[in-house]
Scaffold this motif. Sequence first.
Motif, mmCIF file in Angstrom:
data_model
loop_
_atom_site.group_PDB
_atom_site.id
_atom_site.type_symbol
_atom_site.label_atom_id
_atom_site.label_comp_id
_atom_site.label_asym_id
_atom_site.label_seq_id
_atom_site.Cartn_x
_atom_site.Cartn_y
_atom_site.Cartn_z
ATOM 1 N N UNK A 65 -2.086 -25.317 34.700
ATOM 2 C CA UNK A 65 -1.033 -25.576 35.681
ATOM 3 C C UNK A 65 -0.571 -27.031 35.642
ATOM 4 N N UNK A 66 -1.378 -27.904 35.084
ATOM 5 C CA UNK A 66 -1.027 -29.320 35.009
ATOM 6 C C UNK A 66 -0.418 -29.701 33.661
ATOM 7 N N UNK A 67 -0.378 -28.771 32.720
ATOM 8 C CA UNK A 67 0.168 -29.088 31.405
ATOM 9 C C UNK A 67 1.682 -29.282 31.475
ATOM 10 N N UNK A 68 2.246 -30.157 30.656
ATOM 11 C CA UNK A 68 3.704 -30.279 30.587
ATOM 12 C C UNK A 68 4.295 -29.055 29.893
ATOM 13 N N UNK A 69 5.575 -28.821 30.160
ATOM 14 C CA UNK A 69 6.268 -27.668 29.577
ATOM 15 C C UNK A 69 6.900 -28.039 28.233
ATOM 16 N N UNK A 70 6.899 -27.056 27.342
ATOM 17 C CA UNK A 70 7.697 -27.110 26.125
ATOM 18 C C UNK A 70 8.622 -25.904 26.130
ATOM 19 N N UNK A 71 9.919 -26.154 26.072
ATOM 20 C CA UNK A 71 10.913 -25.083 25.992
ATOM 21 C C UNK A 71 11.251 -24.840 24.528
#
Length: 421
Positions: free
Chosen positions: A40-46
């Motif tokens: 839940x704390x990981x950054x997003x990659x689109x």
Amino acid sequence: MRTAEHYFEVPLDHSDAQGETITVFAREYVSAEHTEEAAAELPWLLYLQGGPGGRGNRFSGLGGWGKAAAKEFRILMLDQRGTGLSSPADRKTLPLRGSDRDQAQYLERFRADSIVADAEAIRRTLGAAPWTVYGQSFGGFCVLSYLSFAPEGVREALITGGLAPLAGPADRVYQATFRRVAARNAEYFGRYPQDRELVTRIARHLRETEEVLPDGSPLTVERFQMVGSYLGGNTRVDGLHHLLEDAFVSTPGGDRLSDAFLEQVRGLVSRAANPLYALLHESIYGQDEATDWAALRVLQDYPEFRPDAAAPLLTGEMVYPWYFDQDPALQPLRTVAQLLAEKNDWKPLYDAERLALNTVPVAAAVYSDDIYVDRDLSLETAAGVRGLRVWETDKFHHDGIADDGEAIFGRLLGMVRGVRS
């Protein structure tokens, strides 16, 4: 891995936030190596898929670039509007819009600028900080639009085989790619010289004998030439030889194309799974002018690709009007396609001035022999984007990430972070 499905309601026209909405679907992938709390704390990659008209990848496991990305990101795999589970647009759904002209006007809102606006709306809905964006092929075109119109939403950007020309006309794209495809044909036939005569024999056979694909549609010379899609691959190119070796069988009526060959060809030439590719492909190069079947127009300069040539070459990404005459999935959309080809007031897809002042870290893999996204045009674009770092390589073709996605992703991520170039 763990997955989660997300459905978002976004405006059909982002300039009219109170107007009609459509549904956009995305699937989240997270490595099971992360606990739910840590994930839940990981950054997003689109991830922005190639196309246009291709739905997001469906992972059955984390491998390749996905394995590399999942070490530090939550991956959001977007079904771009009109594809997959995102308000799909095809011969069955588009008539709900009304007339052919109504359908064409609807599809005008399905280009990269709208896809980027969808992504930004989704990012805000998720409450995400500026995210890492990774674009393959047409997905890279979308990244350039993202950097043009909403750079505040991008932390860093990676592009593979997807540096689009920033200005038209579409003709210059096809002048370049026809040359690349001709060279790739020569390379292929140098590798498999026996296939040169076999391709010529198949073309001659199709002129003389009616052959029908399993879906009941005709296999013509021009449709057969589409198997050149194999030429855009690195190791995949050998699949073309394996296809061709299945071509003929002996029958009581003489040599005919085998059922095995016809079934494989059907999967390569039908646009049933991605009709937007044919409908919108030339529009991805359209800015302020009509594309007007640019590939067909440029074809006249390359007679070796004409289906009536004595020994026709195999083709690449080009889309022609006859697609809509011969493909059952496209036949009902023939007039819609013509209206889109005639549209002469497309909005700009890129902001060259803003790209020249770009501050977002960007790294792009440019493939020297790419038959779909020309190397010279790619480097021209790279020079117009401030701070964009290029890794040019001749070790891969357009689908390089299918061959060694983990290494390619890792290299580009290191480049945007100043680790390597």
